[in-house]
Scaffold this motif. Structure first.
Motif, PDB file in Angstrom:
ATOM      1  N   PHE A 175     -61.160  51.477 -29.571  1.00 41.07           N
ATOM      2  CA  PHE A 175     -61.203  52.603 -28.636  1.00 41.07           C
ATOM      3  C   PHE A 175     -61.938  53.779 -29.261  1.00 41.07           C
ATOM      4  O   PHE A 175     -62.742  54.452 -28.604  1.00 41.07           O
ATOM      5  CB  PHE A 175     -59.789  53.029 -28.236  1.00 41.07           C
ATOM      6  N   GLN A 257     -58.491  50.123 -19.489  1.00 42.13           N
ATOM      7  CA  GLN A 257     -57.527  50.805 -20.355  1.00 42.13           C
ATOM      8  C   GLN A 257     -56.895  49.871 -21.383  1.00 42.13           C
ATOM      9  O   GLN A 257     -56.316  50.324 -22.372  1.00 42.13           O
ATOM     10  CB  GLN A 257     -56.423  51.480 -19.536  1.00 42.13           C
ATOM     11  N   PRO A 341     -54.728  55.681 -23.135  1.00 39.92           N
ATOM     12  CA  PRO A 341     -55.259  55.215 -21.849  1.00 39.92           C
ATOM     13  C   PRO A 341     -54.205  54.546 -20.972  1.00 39.92           C
ATOM     14  O   PRO A 341     -54.503  54.173 -19.838  1.00 39.92           O
ATOM     15  CB  PRO A 341     -56.331  54.207 -22.272  1.00 39.92           C
TER      16      PRO A 341
END
Length: 425
Positions: A175, A257, A341
Protein backbone atom coordinates in the motif's frame (compact mmCIF):
# COMPACT_ATOMS: atom_id res chain seq x y z
CA UNK A 1 40.40 -24.42 -6.21
CA UNK A 2 38.40 -27.39 -4.98
CA UNK A 3 34.72 -28.22 -4.95
CA UNK A 4 32.83 -31.19 -3.56
CA UNK A 5 29.31 -32.24 -4.48
CA UNK A 6 27.00 -34.43 -2.43
CA UNK A 7 24.43 -36.64 -4.18
CA UNK A 8 22.21 -34.49 -6.40
CA UNK A 9 18.43 -34.41 -6.08
CA UNK A 10 17.01 -36.81 -8.62
CA UNK A 11 15.18 -34.01 -10.43
CA UNK A 12 17.86 -31.34 -10.27
CA UNK A 13 18.64 -30.10 -13.77
CA UNK A 14 21.34 -27.56 -12.93
CA UNK A 15 24.45 -27.72 -10.79
CA UNK A 16 25.85 -24.71 -8.97
CA UNK A 17 28.89 -23.22 -10.72
CA UNK A 18 31.95 -21.61 -9.27
CA UNK A 19 31.12 -18.35 -11.02
CA UNK A 20 27.77 -17.92 -9.29
CA UNK A 21 29.32 -18.84 -5.93
CA UNK A 22 31.93 -16.11 -6.47
CA UNK A 23 29.28 -13.54 -7.33
CA UNK A 24 27.21 -14.42 -4.28
CA UNK A 25 30.25 -14.22 -2.02
CA UNK A 26 31.27 -10.83 -3.39
CA UNK A 27 27.72 -9.50 -3.04
CA UNK A 28 27.73 -10.61 0.59
CA UNK A 29 31.31 -9.90 1.68
CA UNK A 30 32.60 -7.41 -0.89
CA UNK A 31 34.91 -7.69 -3.88
CA UNK A 32 37.95 -8.21 -1.66
CA UNK A 33 36.63 -11.64 -0.59
CA UNK A 34 38.48 -14.42 -2.45
CA UNK A 35 36.79 -17.79 -2.86
CA UNK A 36 38.99 -20.69 -1.70
CA UNK A 37 36.66 -23.70 -1.89
CA UNK A 38 33.00 -24.64 -1.75
CA UNK A 39 30.67 -27.61 -1.56
CA UNK A 40 26.94 -28.29 -1.56
CA UNK A 41 25.17 -30.54 0.91
CA UNK A 42 21.64 -31.87 1.24
CA UNK A 43 19.92 -30.69 4.40
CA UNK A 44 16.20 -30.92 3.72
CA UNK A 45 14.02 -34.00 3.83
CA UNK A 46 10.96 -35.25 1.99
CA UNK A 47 8.00 -33.02 2.77
CA UNK A 48 10.09 -29.87 3.24
CA UNK A 49 10.15 -28.74 -0.41
CA UNK A 50 7.86 -29.31 -3.37
CA UNK A 51 8.85 -26.81 -6.07
CA UNK A 52 12.63 -26.44 -5.88
CA UNK A 53 15.81 -28.31 -4.96
CA UNK A 54 17.20 -26.73 -1.78
CA UNK A 55 20.77 -27.31 -0.59
CA UNK A 56 23.30 -25.91 1.81
CA UNK A 57 26.32 -24.20 0.25
CA UNK A 58 29.48 -24.25 2.40
CA UNK A 59 32.07 -21.66 1.36
CA UNK A 60 35.64 -21.05 2.46
CA UNK A 61 37.08 -17.66 1.53
CA UNK A 62 39.89 -15.25 2.34
CA UNK A 63 39.32 -11.64 3.38
CA UNK A 64 41.71 -9.20 5.10
CA UNK A 65 44.40 -11.90 5.12
CA UNK A 66 42.15 -14.21 7.13
CA UNK A 67 40.48 -17.44 6.13
CA UNK A 68 36.76 -17.60 6.90
CA UNK A 69 33.79 -19.87 6.39
CA UNK A 70 30.22 -19.00 5.44
CA UNK A 71 27.09 -21.01 4.76
CA UNK A 72 24.40 -20.11 2.22
CA UNK A 73 21.22 -21.75 0.93
CA UNK A 74 20.85 -22.52 -2.77
CA UNK A 75 17.64 -23.11 -4.66
CA UNK A 76 17.71 -24.66 -8.12
CA UNK A 77 14.93 -25.49 -10.51
CA UNK A 78 13.96 -29.13 -10.47
CA UNK A 79 12.74 -31.25 -13.35
CA UNK A 80 9.42 -33.10 -13.23
CA UNK A 81 8.09 -35.72 -15.66
CA UNK A 82 4.79 -33.81 -16.04
CA UNK A 83 4.83 -30.72 -18.27
CA UNK A 84 2.16 -28.89 -16.25
CA UNK A 85 4.15 -29.26 -13.04
CA UNK A 86 7.38 -28.28 -14.83
CA UNK A 87 5.67 -25.13 -16.10
CA UNK A 88 4.30 -24.30 -12.65
CA UNK A 89 7.62 -24.83 -10.87
CA UNK A 90 9.47 -22.75 -13.45
CA UNK A 91 6.90 -19.98 -13.11
CA UNK A 92 7.23 -20.10 -9.33
CA UNK A 93 11.02 -20.10 -9.43
CA UNK A 94 11.10 -17.07 -11.71
CA UNK A 95 8.56 -15.24 -9.55
CA UNK A 96 10.62 -15.85 -6.42
CA UNK A 97 13.86 -14.70 -8.04
CA UNK A 98 12.22 -11.53 -9.34
CA UNK A 99 10.53 -10.90 -6.01
CA UNK A 100 13.93 -10.89 -4.32
CA UNK A 101 15.61 -8.79 -7.00
CA UNK A 102 12.83 -6.30 -7.84
CA UNK A 103 9.90 -6.28 -5.42
CA UNK A 104 11.51 -6.77 -2.00
CA UNK A 105 14.01 -3.90 -2.41
CA UNK A 106 11.17 -1.52 -3.37
CA UNK A 107 9.01 -2.61 -0.44
CA UNK A 108 11.93 -2.30 1.98
CA UNK A 109 12.60 1.26 0.84
CA UNK A 110 9.01 2.12 1.71
CA UNK A 111 9.30 0.57 5.16
CA UNK A 112 12.65 2.06 6.10
CA UNK A 113 11.62 5.54 4.90
CA UNK A 114 8.80 5.55 7.46
CA UNK A 115 11.00 4.27 10.27
CA UNK A 116 10.07 0.58 10.04
CA UNK A 117 12.32 -2.47 9.81
CA UNK A 118 12.78 -4.15 6.41
CA UNK A 119 10.73 -7.25 5.61
CA UNK A 120 11.79 -10.32 7.53
CA UNK A 121 12.83 -12.47 4.59
CA UNK A 122 16.23 -14.02 3.76
CA UNK A 123 18.88 -11.79 2.24
CA UNK A 124 19.37 -12.68 -1.43
CA UNK A 125 22.90 -12.62 -2.86
CA UNK A 126 22.51 -14.03 -6.35
CA UNK A 127 19.82 -14.93 -8.88
CA UNK A 128 20.00 -16.33 -12.39
CA UNK A 129 17.06 -17.03 -14.68
CA UNK A 130 19.10 -18.23 -17.65
CA UNK A 131 17.75 -21.41 -19.20
CA UNK A 132 19.10 -24.46 -17.33
CA UNK A 133 21.10 -22.11 -15.12
CA UNK A 134 18.29 -21.11 -12.79
CA UNK A 135 19.65 -20.57 -9.30
CA UNK A 136 18.97 -18.43 -6.24
CA UNK A 137 21.55 -18.06 -3.45
CA UNK A 138 20.21 -16.86 -0.13
CA UNK A 139 21.28 -16.16 3.41
CA UNK A 140 21.48 -19.26 5.59
CA UNK A 141 19.27 -18.18 8.47
CA UNK A 142 20.47 -21.04 10.66
CA UNK A 143 23.59 -18.98 11.31
CA UNK A 144 21.36 -16.43 13.10
CA UNK A 145 19.62 -19.08 15.16
CA UNK A 146 16.48 -19.50 13.04
CA UNK A 147 14.95 -22.95 12.81
CA UNK A 148 11.97 -24.66 11.24
CA UNK A 149 8.76 -25.05 13.16
CA UNK A 150 7.54 -28.61 13.51
CA UNK A 151 5.18 -28.82 10.55
CA UNK A 152 3.16 -31.56 12.29
CA UNK A 153 2.17 -29.20 15.09
CA UNK A 154 -0.42 -26.46 14.80
CA UNK A 155 0.95 -23.01 15.57
CA UNK A 156 0.23 -21.67 19.04
CA UNK A 157 -0.67 -18.06 19.87
CA UNK A 158 2.93 -16.88 20.17
CA UNK A 159 3.97 -18.30 16.79
CA UNK A 160 0.88 -17.32 14.80
CA UNK A 161 1.01 -13.79 16.20
CA UNK A 162 4.51 -13.25 14.82
CA UNK A 163 3.47 -14.59 11.41
CA UNK A 164 0.33 -12.44 11.27
CA UNK A 165 2.30 -9.32 12.14
CA UNK A 166 4.85 -10.03 9.41
CA UNK A 167 2.13 -10.74 6.85
CA UNK A 168 0.54 -7.41 7.78
CA UNK A 169 3.89 -5.66 7.25
CA UNK A 170 4.28 -7.28 3.82
CA UNK A 171 0.73 -6.39 2.79
CA UNK A 172 0.84 -2.83 4.14
CA UNK A 173 4.20 -2.11 2.49
CA UNK A 174 2.59 -2.65 -0.91
CA UNK A 175 0.00 0.00 0.00
CA UNK A 176 2.87 2.37 0.80
CA UNK A 177 4.49 1.55 -2.53
CA UNK A 178 1.23 2.04 -4.42
CA UNK A 179 0.94 5.57 -2.99
CA UNK A 180 4.08 6.63 -4.91
CA UNK A 181 4.00 8.16 -8.38
CA UNK A 182 4.51 5.50 -11.01
CA UNK A 183 3.49 2.63 -8.73
CA UNK A 184 -0.25 3.19 -8.56
CA UNK A 185 -0.80 0.10 -10.74
CA UNK A 186 1.49 -2.57 -9.33
CA UNK A 187 0.20 -5.08 -11.87
CA UNK A 188 1.77 -2.98 -14.63
CA UNK A 189 5.02 -2.36 -12.77
CA UNK A 190 5.51 -6.02 -11.83
CA UNK A 191 3.79 -7.89 -14.61
CA UNK A 192 5.51 -11.17 -13.68
CA UNK A 193 3.69 -11.26 -10.35
CA UNK A 194 0.31 -11.40 -12.10
CA UNK A 195 1.12 -14.80 -13.63
CA UNK A 196 -0.43 -17.54 -11.52
CA UNK A 197 -0.23 -21.32 -11.44
CA UNK A 198 -3.98 -21.79 -11.49
CA UNK A 199 -4.34 -20.30 -15.00
CA UNK A 200 -0.79 -20.29 -16.38
CA UNK A 201 -1.70 -22.27 -19.51
CA UNK A 202 -4.07 -25.01 -20.64
CA UNK A 203 -1.95 -27.73 -19.01
CA UNK A 204 -1.80 -25.98 -15.65
CA UNK A 205 -5.56 -25.30 -15.72
CA UNK A 206 -6.24 -28.99 -16.37
CA UNK A 207 -3.74 -30.04 -13.72
CA UNK A 208 -5.09 -27.70 -11.04
CA UNK A 209 -8.68 -28.62 -11.83
CA UNK A 210 -7.87 -32.32 -11.49
CA UNK A 211 -6.04 -31.69 -8.23
CA UNK A 212 -8.88 -29.66 -6.72
CA UNK A 213 -11.48 -32.23 -7.74
CA UNK A 214 -9.25 -34.99 -6.37
CA UNK A 215 -8.80 -33.25 -3.04
CA UNK A 216 -12.59 -32.98 -2.75
CA UNK A 217 -12.98 -36.68 -3.57
CA UNK A 218 -10.40 -37.53 -0.92
CA UNK A 219 -12.19 -35.40 1.66
CA UNK A 220 -15.53 -37.01 0.86
CA UNK A 221 -13.97 -40.47 1.22
CA UNK A 222 -12.68 -39.56 4.67
CA UNK A 223 -15.96 -37.98 5.79
CA UNK A 224 -17.95 -40.97 4.58
CA UNK A 225 -15.67 -43.18 6.63
CA UNK A 226 -16.19 -41.05 9.72
CA UNK A 227 -19.93 -40.46 9.27
CA UNK A 228 -22.01 -37.57 10.70
CA UNK A 229 -20.73 -35.09 8.09
CA UNK A 230 -23.53 -35.22 5.54
CA UNK A 231 -23.86 -31.43 5.32
CA UNK A 232 -20.16 -31.00 4.58
CA UNK A 233 -20.24 -33.87 2.05
CA UNK A 234 -23.20 -32.29 0.25
CA UNK A 235 -21.39 -28.93 0.16
CA UNK A 236 -18.21 -30.51 -1.23
CA UNK A 237 -20.10 -32.47 -3.90
CA UNK A 238 -21.92 -29.31 -4.94
CA UNK A 239 -18.63 -27.39 -5.13
CA UNK A 240 -16.71 -30.04 -7.06
CA UNK A 241 -17.93 -29.32 -10.64
CA UNK A 242 -17.03 -25.63 -10.31
CA UNK A 243 -14.21 -25.74 -7.79
CA UNK A 244 -11.49 -24.51 -10.16
CA UNK A 245 -13.61 -21.53 -11.24
CA UNK A 246 -14.52 -20.69 -7.65
CA UNK A 247 -10.90 -20.78 -6.42
CA UNK A 248 -9.74 -18.77 -9.41
CA UNK A 249 -12.42 -16.16 -8.70
CA UNK A 250 -11.32 -15.87 -5.08
CA UNK A 251 -7.71 -15.37 -6.15
CA UNK A 252 -8.30 -13.08 -9.10
CA UNK A 253 -11.22 -10.84 -8.12
CA UNK A 254 -9.73 -7.86 -6.30
CA UNK A 255 -11.37 -5.07 -4.33
CA UNK A 256 -9.00 -2.07 -4.30
CA UNK A 257 -9.07 -1.69 -0.52
CA UNK A 258 -7.91 -5.31 -0.01
CA UNK A 259 -5.61 -5.75 -3.03
CA UNK A 260 -1.99 -6.25 -1.92
CA UNK A 261 1.16 -8.15 -2.76
CA UNK A 262 0.53 -11.51 -1.09
CA UNK A 263 2.96 -14.20 0.01
CA UNK A 264 0.72 -16.85 -1.55
CA UNK A 265 2.11 -19.86 0.33
CA UNK A 266 2.32 -18.87 3.99
CA UNK A 267 2.05 -21.97 6.18
CA UNK A 268 4.11 -23.79 8.84
CA UNK A 269 6.74 -25.05 6.44
CA UNK A 270 7.49 -21.66 4.95
CA UNK A 271 8.43 -19.91 8.17
CA UNK A 272 11.52 -19.96 10.37
CA UNK A 273 11.61 -18.83 13.99
CA UNK A 274 14.31 -17.54 16.32
CA UNK A 275 13.79 -18.27 20.00
CA UNK A 276 14.89 -16.37 23.11
CA UNK A 277 16.70 -17.80 26.13
CA UNK A 278 13.40 -18.97 27.59
CA UNK A 279 12.49 -20.89 24.44
CA UNK A 280 9.80 -18.44 23.37
CA UNK A 281 9.56 -17.38 19.70
CA UNK A 282 11.10 -13.93 19.34
CA UNK A 283 11.23 -13.38 15.57
CA UNK A 284 9.89 -14.93 12.38
CA UNK A 285 11.20 -14.98 8.81
CA UNK A 286 8.97 -15.74 5.82
CA UNK A 287 10.36 -18.13 3.20
CA UNK A 288 9.54 -19.57 -0.22
CA UNK A 289 8.01 -16.75 -2.22
CA UNK A 290 7.28 -18.73 -5.40
CA UNK A 291 3.54 -18.07 -5.26
CA UNK A 292 3.55 -14.34 -4.64
CA UNK A 293 0.61 -12.65 -6.28
CA UNK A 294 -1.45 -9.47 -6.21
CA UNK A 295 -4.70 -10.56 -4.59
CA UNK A 296 -6.96 -9.97 -1.64
CA UNK A 297 -5.01 -10.00 1.62
CA UNK A 298 -7.74 -12.35 2.89
CA UNK A 299 -6.38 -15.14 0.68
CA UNK A 300 -3.13 -15.14 2.67
CA UNK A 301 -5.06 -15.00 5.94
CA UNK A 302 -7.28 -17.93 4.97
CA UNK A 303 -4.36 -19.98 3.69
CA UNK A 304 -2.43 -19.46 6.93
CA UNK A 305 -5.26 -19.98 9.40
CA UNK A 306 -6.79 -23.03 7.70
CA UNK A 307 -3.47 -24.83 7.16
CA UNK A 308 -1.49 -23.91 10.28
CA UNK A 309 -4.00 -23.66 13.13
CA UNK A 310 -6.01 -26.34 14.89
CA UNK A 311 -9.65 -25.82 13.94
CA UNK A 312 -11.03 -25.05 17.38
CA UNK A 313 -8.28 -22.50 18.01
CA UNK A 314 -8.93 -20.86 14.65
CA UNK A 315 -12.64 -20.50 15.24
CA UNK A 316 -12.36 -19.51 18.91
CA UNK A 317 -9.60 -16.94 18.50
CA UNK A 318 -10.02 -15.63 14.95
CA UNK A 319 -11.17 -12.21 16.12
CA UNK A 320 -8.11 -11.83 18.31
CA UNK A 321 -5.82 -12.98 15.49
CA UNK A 322 -7.36 -10.70 12.89
CA UNK A 323 -7.24 -7.74 15.26
CA UNK A 324 -3.50 -8.35 15.74
CA UNK A 325 -3.11 -8.31 11.96
CA UNK A 326 -5.30 -5.22 11.60
CA UNK A 327 -3.42 -3.21 14.24
CA UNK A 328 -0.05 -3.97 12.66
CA UNK A 329 -1.36 -3.04 9.22
CA UNK A 330 -2.72 0.21 10.64
CA UNK A 331 0.57 0.98 12.38
CA UNK A 332 2.50 0.70 9.10
CA UNK A 333 0.07 2.86 7.13
CA UNK A 334 -0.08 5.54 9.82
CA UNK A 335 3.72 5.67 9.88
CA UNK A 336 3.51 6.47 6.16
CA UNK A 337 0.76 9.07 6.61
CA UNK A 338 -1.93 6.91 5.00
CA UNK A 339 -5.43 6.11 6.25
CA UNK A 340 -6.71 2.59 6.66
CA UNK A 341 -8.58 1.54 3.50
CA UNK A 342 -10.95 -0.75 5.43
CA UNK A 343 -12.49 -1.15 8.87
CA UNK A 344 -11.98 -4.19 11.07
CA UNK A 345 -15.56 -5.30 10.36
CA UNK A 346 -14.87 -5.11 6.61
CA UNK A 347 -11.68 -7.15 7.11
CA UNK A 348 -13.64 -9.84 8.94
CA UNK A 349 -16.24 -10.01 6.16
CA UNK A 350 -13.54 -10.24 3.49
CA UNK A 351 -11.83 -13.01 5.43
CA UNK A 352 -15.08 -15.00 5.56
CA UNK A 353 -15.73 -14.34 1.87
CA UNK A 354 -12.50 -16.16 0.95
CA UNK A 355 -13.19 -19.30 3.00
CA UNK A 356 -13.49 -21.52 -0.09
CA UNK A 357 -9.85 -20.81 -0.87
CA UNK A 358 -8.91 -21.50 2.75
CA UNK A 359 -10.75 -24.82 2.78
CA UNK A 360 -9.32 -26.00 -0.53
CA UNK A 361 -5.82 -25.03 0.62
CA UNK A 362 -6.32 -27.04 3.81
CA UNK A 363 -7.56 -30.10 1.91
CA UNK A 364 -4.20 -30.18 0.14
CA UNK A 365 -1.85 -29.00 2.88
CA UNK A 366 -3.13 -30.61 6.09
CA UNK A 367 -2.39 -34.22 5.00
CA UNK A 368 1.12 -33.05 4.08
CA UNK A 369 1.51 -31.28 7.41
CA UNK A 370 0.61 -34.19 9.68
CA UNK A 371 2.05 -37.04 7.62
CA UNK A 372 5.30 -38.83 8.22
CA UNK A 373 7.86 -38.64 5.42
CA UNK A 374 6.73 -42.07 4.15
CA UNK A 375 3.12 -40.81 4.00
CA UNK A 376 3.82 -37.58 2.10
CA UNK A 377 3.00 -37.77 -1.63
CA UNK A 378 5.88 -36.99 -3.97
CA UNK A 379 4.91 -34.10 -6.22
CA UNK A 380 8.30 -34.46 -7.88
CA UNK A 381 7.30 -37.76 -9.46
CA UNK A 382 3.90 -36.99 -10.97
CA UNK A 383 4.07 -38.48 -14.44
CA UNK A 384 2.36 -37.08 -17.54
CA UNK A 385 -1.33 -37.77 -17.20
CA UNK A 386 -0.77 -39.21 -13.74
CA UNK A 387 -2.81 -36.79 -11.65
CA UNK A 388 -5.53 -39.36 -10.98
CA UNK A 389 -3.07 -41.96 -9.71
CA UNK A 390 -1.32 -39.31 -7.60
CA UNK A 391 -4.60 -38.28 -5.98
CA UNK A 392 -5.63 -41.90 -5.51
CA UNK A 393 -2.34 -42.64 -3.75
CA UNK A 394 -2.89 -39.67 -1.46
CA UNK A 395 -6.42 -40.93 -0.73
CA UNK A 396 -5.11 -44.40 0.16
CA UNK A 397 -2.48 -42.83 2.41
CA UNK A 398 -5.08 -40.64 4.11
CA UNK A 399 -7.43 -43.54 4.78
CA UNK A 400 -4.56 -45.49 6.35
CA UNK A 401 -3.36 -42.43 8.28
CA UNK A 402 -6.86 -41.95 9.69
CA UNK A 403 -6.52 -45.31 11.43
CA UNK A 404 -3.05 -44.81 12.90
CA UNK A 405 -2.29 -41.08 12.89
CA UNK A 406 -4.51 -39.17 15.35
CA UNK A 407 -3.12 -35.86 14.11
CA UNK A 408 -4.96 -36.23 10.80
CA UNK A 409 -8.34 -36.63 12.51
CA UNK A 410 -7.52 -33.77 14.89
CA UNK A 411 -6.56 -31.35 12.12
CA UNK A 412 -8.70 -32.52 9.21
CA UNK A 413 -12.23 -32.76 10.58
CA UNK A 414 -12.40 -29.19 11.99
CA UNK A 415 -11.85 -27.85 8.47
CA UNK A 416 -15.53 -28.46 7.83
CA UNK A 417 -16.97 -26.84 10.95
CA UNK A 418 -17.51 -23.52 9.13
CA UNK A 419 -19.61 -25.37 6.54
CA UNK A 420 -21.66 -27.22 9.12
CA UNK A 421 -22.32 -24.06 11.13
CA UNK A 422 -23.44 -22.18 8.02
CA UNK A 423 -20.54 -19.71 8.06
CA UNK A 424 -19.86 -20.44 4.39
CA UNK A 425 -22.27 -20.83 1.50
Amino acid sequence: MSSTKEEEHVFSCYEITEECVKEALEEDKGRSAKLLSWKTENFTKKGDNYMTVVKSLKVKYKSDQRENEKSYVTKTLGHNPMKAFRDITKMGFHKEAQFYSEVAPALNVQLTEVGQLPLRIPACYYTSLELKEEVIILEDLRSRGFQMYDRRKEMDVAHITLVLKELARLHASSFLLRSNDGYENLEEVYKFITVDWINLNDESIKFSRELFEGFIENAVAILNKVGKYKQAIDWLNKLKPNVHTKVEEQLMQKSPQFSVICHGDCWNNNTLFRYNDKGHPAEVVLLDLQLTRIASLATDLNYLTFTSLEGLDRRKNINSYLKTYYMTFQEILEAGGLKMPFTYEELLEEYKAKHVFGIMSALEIVPLVVGEASEVPDYGNISEGGTDSFVQKQRDNMLQMFEKNPLLRQRFLPIFEDIIDGDIS
